[in-house]
Write an enzyme that holds these catalytic residues in place. Structure first.
Site, PDB file in Angstrom:
ATOM      1  N   GLY A 102      48.133 -64.421-115.410  1.00 33.91           N
ATOM      2  CA  GLY A 102      47.153 -64.289-114.335  1.00 33.91           C
ATOM      3  C   GLY A 102      46.883 -65.667-113.788  1.00 33.91           C
ATOM      4  O   GLY A 102      47.198 -66.663-114.452  1.00 33.91           O
ATOM      5  N   HIS A 131      57.193 -67.113-118.886  1.00 34.78           N
ATOM      6  CA  HIS A 131      57.269 -65.707-118.478  1.00 34.78           C
ATOM      7  C   HIS A 131      58.545 -65.071-119.015  1.00 34.78           C
ATOM      8  O   HIS A 131      59.613 -65.262-118.465  1.00 34.78           O
ATOM      9  CB  HIS A 131      57.192 -65.596-116.960  1.00 34.78           C
TER      10      HIS A 131
END
Ligand code: XMP
Length: 614
Positions: free
Chosen positions: A57, A172
């Site tokens: 986020g 990620h």
């Protein structure tokens, strides 16, 4: 209303951005049931989860108001994995320290795995390339954790408390830019005692979710004949019973050739009897006659869908006050482009996300059974529901239809430059490649943001390296020259004719232009099927540009692309023979005052271009 979780699913707590959906999709591809919940979901609702993944986020965990999960989830005894923001939240919640990183890492980074015995990195290379995107980092690990991987600028790129099965990863793993990401995720999924994901159980779950959300209401469903809305329509009809679902197919005048008839017969074969077809083409074309800007066109089309739906539902006596709600076949990528998730930029307003619909969503009046899914999952669901193969594998066609493939301009749009130096540099480049900016603008996406720039045309006869040059330019030009978002190769002329481009008529959407594009699109579709290439491509937009070489002249752009989920895409260069056959057939097309006199082949990937031109 939030439905309960499926027992033993892996729950992804969504801290923002587009990561949560990507993770959920990847987990399902690994055969585990997954679902997404808001970060603040209380632990009482997560007791049956098999594992929890905390997504990335954009915020900082130490900022007031930043999203927080219930710390009690860390006492459940199930495996927990935090990614990026989720990694930092774990450290923050468990007594470590998070602070702004001295060097913020964005993009490809090498990490060294220092604890190869930890299950998530077991038997994976010690040195790996990963995708980083962070401004904060963990300065001090929480008690019980050890460092698992480090990069040159990030000491705690991964951490683990193996005893409690709590893991944190700064990079990620869900994106393809982290080559071993799926392997890491697979190892985490392997630690969870999860329910198996199968299309059958998934269909049952989506059905149960629909029942909770719809309650005893009925659904008025907008169908387009595409796979998304047909799957949604079928699912609603099967779950609620056909009497509680009324379908509406709106003929916008912007459909493909013969499309309405084909959809009607496909749905009739599916025994989905409650379908009303409304010819609203006059209304759509009338409202679009002064619209030139793509977003304005999208808004008009989206609003007109709703107006037609209201008129028809009034006429049929299906009122919201009497317990009717609106159904749509929205899928996940539709919501992300409209900036529908908290932090995504607004790339395009998808027709099912205009203001009027957003207000109805807020009031709980809209049901979108497949809105969490990517196209591959909708297709699996379609197969499971018994929809015919051809329908399930049809190329995606956007809700606004040909409306976003008919480019509009009254007159040439000149190229503008921020300063003389940029102008001189760009013009020198154009001269070197004999490249011509086309006098219209088209939408692109760069760095997750929207662009609206010129396409650049190159010609095989004047380009130093011919067609190969065009492909190379498609890769380099949009990054190097901010005036251009796409590169197209002219297939009708090997050099730019000496005459200037000619604009005819209003240059807006008219029935004549739509008819001409319909013919062109049908030619391309037939040629692709005949060449056996239909199934090799994701989608093939055929676009009409409002200018040509003579009065009434129009140009066509061919845009065949490959993709797996429409979030990114590659242009598919067609072979010379096929390209020439299509081009010659297109050059023969005429309709009323208009005819096609130039053809181009778009060679740009997404990003920097989008799939559609608007
Ligand atoms: P772009 O052009 O943004 O498109 O790369 C991504 C995918 O979305 C489709 N698309 C739409 N689909 N309503 C839809 O249902 C829309 O308003 C819309 N706009 C784009 C596009 O065809 C591609 O598959």
């Amino acid at each position: 209303m939030e439905a309960g979780i499926h027992p033993k699913s892996i729950v992804i707590l969504d801290f923002g951005g587009q990561y949560a959906h990507l993770i959920a999709n990847r987990v399902r591809r690994l055969g585990a049931f997954s679902e997404i919940r808001p970060p603040e979901t209380p632990v009482s609702q997560l007791k049956d989860a098999a594992g929890i993944i905390l997504s990335g986020g954009p915020q900082s965990v130490y900022e007031t108001g930043s999203p927080q999960a219930d710390p009690a989830i860390l006492q459940l005894g199930i495996p927990v994995l935090g990614l990026c923001y989720g990694h930092q939240w774990l450290a923050h919640a468990l007594g470590g320290t998070v602070k702004p990183a001295i060097v913020k890492e964005y993009g490809h980074t090498d990490v060294t795995v220092v604890a190869t015995d930890t299950p998530l990195f077991h038997k994976l290379p010690e040195c790996q390339s990963v995708w980083m995107s962070h401004g904060d980092e963990i300065a001090v690990l929480p008690p019980g954790f050890r460092t698992v991987a480090s990069s040159a600028d990030c000491a705690n790129a991964a951490m683990a408390d193996d005893a409690r099965r709590i893991y944190g990863i700064q990079f990620h793993i869900e994106v393809t830019h982290t080559p071993h990401g799926m392997e890491i995720l697979k190892r985490f999924v392997g630690l969870c005692d999860h329910a198996a994901w199968s299309v059958e159980s998934f269909a049952a779950h989506v059905g149960a979710d629909v029942k909770t959300r719809v309650g005893d209401r009925k659904v008025f469903m907008l169908v387009s004949g595409g796979v998304d809305s047909t799957v949604a329509f079928t699912l609603l009809s099967e779950t609620l019973g056909p009497d509680r679902v009324q379908g509406l197919l709106v003929d916008t005048g912007l459909m493909r050739k013969d499309e309405v008839r084909q959809i009607q017969s496909a749905l009739a074969r599916l025994k989905l009897p409650n379908l009303h077809v409304e010819d609203a083409s006059l209304l759509f074309l009338d409202r679009l006659q002064h619209a030139y800007d793509p977003e304005e066109k999208r808004r008009i089309i989206g609003d007109t869908f709703i107006d037609v739906q209201r008129t028809v539902s009034e006429r049929m006596g299906l009122r919201m006050e009497d317990g009717w709600m609106l159904g749509q076949g929205t899928i996940y990528p539709d919501t992300i482009e409209t900036g529908g998730t908290k932090h995504a930029d607004h790339i395009k307003t998808h027709h099912n996300r205009v203001e009027a619909i957003a207000r109805m969503i807020e009031r709980g009046l809209v049901i979108e059974p497949v809105k969490e899914l990517y196209k591959d999952e909708v297709r699996m669901l379609g197969e499971e529901l018994g929809l015919p193969h051809d329908l399930v594998w049809r190329h995606p066609f956007p809700g606004p239809g040909l409306g976003v493939r008919i480019l509009c301009a009254k007159e040439p749009v000149p190229v503008t430059y921020p300063d003389d130096a940029t102008k001189a540099k760009t013009e020198a480049f154009l001269a070197e490649h004999a490249a011509i900016p086309l006098p219209v603008l088209t939408v692109g996406v760069q760095g997750d943001g929207r662009t609206y720039r010129h396409p650049l045309a190159v010609f095989s006869g004047t380009s130093p390296a011919g067609n190969a040059d065009a492909l190379a330019l498609a890769r380099s030009v949009p990054n190097a020259y901010r005036q251009f978002s796409r590169v197209v190769l002219c297939t009708s002329h090997d050099r730019m004719p000496a005459t200037p481009f000619v604009f005819t008529g209003s240059g807006a959407i008219t029935r004549e232009r739509a008819d001409l594009l319909r013919e062109a699109d049908a030619v391309v579709d037939a040629e692709m099927r005949a060449a056996g290439l239909y199934n090799d491509i994701w989608q093939f937009p055929v676009v009409i540009l409002p200018f040509g070489l003579a009065i009434g002249g129009q140009s066509i752009v061919l845009r065949p692309i490959r993709s797996t989920d429409a979030m990114t895409a590659d242009a598919l260069p067609l072979g010379d023979e096929l390209l020439q056959r299509i081009t010659q057939r297109l050059l023969g097309l005429k309709h009323g005052d208009f005819s096609i006199d130039m053809v181009f082949h778009d060679l740009t990937s997404k990003p920097p271009a989008t799939i559609e031109w608007e």
